[in-house]
Design an enzyme around this catalytic site. Sequence first.
Site, mmCIF file in Angstrom:
data_model
loop_
_atom_site.group_PDB
_atom_site.id
_atom_site.type_symbol
_atom_site.label_atom_id
_atom_site.label_comp_id
_atom_site.label_asym_id
_atom_site.label_seq_id
_atom_site.Cartn_x
_atom_site.Cartn_y
_atom_site.Cartn_z
ATOM 1 N N GLY A 247 -76.498 -3.143 -104.408
ATOM 2 C CA GLY A 247 -75.645 -2.146 -105.004
ATOM 3 C C GLY A 247 -76.397 -0.333 -105.103
ATOM 4 O O GLY A 247 -77.550 -0.677 -104.861
ATOM 5 N N HIS A 248 -75.466 0.561 -105.022
ATOM 6 C CA HIS A 248 -75.994 1.553 -105.527
ATOM 7 C C HIS A 248 -76.964 1.672 -106.628
ATOM 8 O O HIS A 248 -76.375 1.109 -107.850
ATOM 9 C CB HIS A 248 -74.876 2.526 -105.961
ATOM 10 C CG HIS A 248 -73.203 2.697 -106.156
ATOM 11 N ND1 HIS A 248 -73.361 2.590 -107.762
ATOM 12 C CD2 HIS A 248 -73.013 1.633 -106.087
ATOM 13 C CE1 HIS A 248 -72.668 2.387 -108.545
ATOM 14 N NE2 HIS A 248 -71.527 0.905 -107.534
ATOM 15 N N GLY A 249 -77.998 2.678 -106.790
ATOM 16 C CA GLY A 249 -78.560 2.486 -108.130
ATOM 17 C C GLY A 249 -79.371 1.525 -108.697
ATOM 18 O O GLY A 249 -80.235 1.903 -109.415
ATOM 19 N N GLY A 266 -74.460 -2.122 -108.486
ATOM 20 C CA GLY A 266 -75.014 -1.105 -108.693
ATOM 21 C C GLY A 266 -75.698 -1.463 -110.723
ATOM 22 O O GLY A 266 -75.106 -1.646 -111.284
ATOM 23 N N GLY A 267 -76.698 -0.802 -110.342
ATOM 24 C CA GLY A 267 -77.754 -0.235 -111.641
ATOM 25 C C GLY A 267 -78.398 -1.409 -112.344
ATOM 26 O O GLY A 267 -78.972 -0.678 -113.049
#
Length: 347
Positions: A247-249, A266-267
Amino acid sequence: MRFSTLIKVLQTGDAGLRWSQAGLDPWLEGAASLDQASAAQLSFLEKGNALTAALGASGVGALLLPDQQDLIDLASQRGIAFAVFADPRLAFAEALDQLYPRRRPLAEIHPSAVIDERAVVGPGTAVGPRVCIGEGSRLGADCIVHPGVVIYDDVVVGDGCELHANAVLHPGSRLGRGCVVNSNAVVGSEGFGFVPTAKGWRKMPQTGQVVLEDGVEVGCGTTIDRPSVGETRIGAGTKIDNLVQIGHGVTTGRGCAFASQVGIAGGARIGHGVILAGQVGVANRAVVGDRAIASSKSGIHGDVAPGEVVSGFPAIPNRLWLRCANTFSKLPEMAKTLRELKRDTPQ
């Protein structure tokens, strides 16, 4: 290739040749698993390998063995050529490079490729049919770009990378040296970012980028998303299997290994040398410490300490999970015992 010739090459590698048997020097035409190998094929065994018993019936022509006396004695009795290595699996990997040398395509650009005039293709790079390369993108030297690859605008690909058929690199993606992106993988796709409003979901623009450091390999059908701002970064030497979602980040350390169907939200922060087995899920913003291992289907929702081995859903220390699993199998018997105790207990 003669077995003796192969061993001379392998002794310069990293597998640690201990010694090789003299006198037997079969001609090798390839390699196979021990139970399927013929007299013209090479195979290998590791210490404690479950296929040890199969050696007695194998028709293999030559073996790469560990320093294990029972295996050495059995190979000698059967008249099988062999060499002893500190790491026979690594020796076998190096042998496959020799027995099955790769054919590198010519360093030329296929006439059907579409390359923006402001893109740069480095020397020695091969670009296959129907490849698309966008404005401002830069490919380093000695890359291989297979048919159907799409490289969006402002992408940077380092020297010696290989992009397999139909791989896609979205805008702003950065690949270090020696990266491999396999077929149908997508690097830099839009992250799953939406803002809830009274009118429904409002899309959050994904303006960040994905960075693959040197030596990263991405499996078929894997997707690595870019964030709304900042970057998603995959550490050097990390190996990612097929059908993985990152996922993003997300950031990962160096030398990680993620098996098929891993999902990282994400993250999340993944340390160096982390191993995630098949279908492991990592929740958003979870932190996994260096050298941690998660067994198949683990669900990680919190932090995992460096070097810890976790299992289960939610993920808990592996030893505790094994005890819980053992207890779970006894629940019917325990329930029966409780019913009997309740029945026999005076009210």
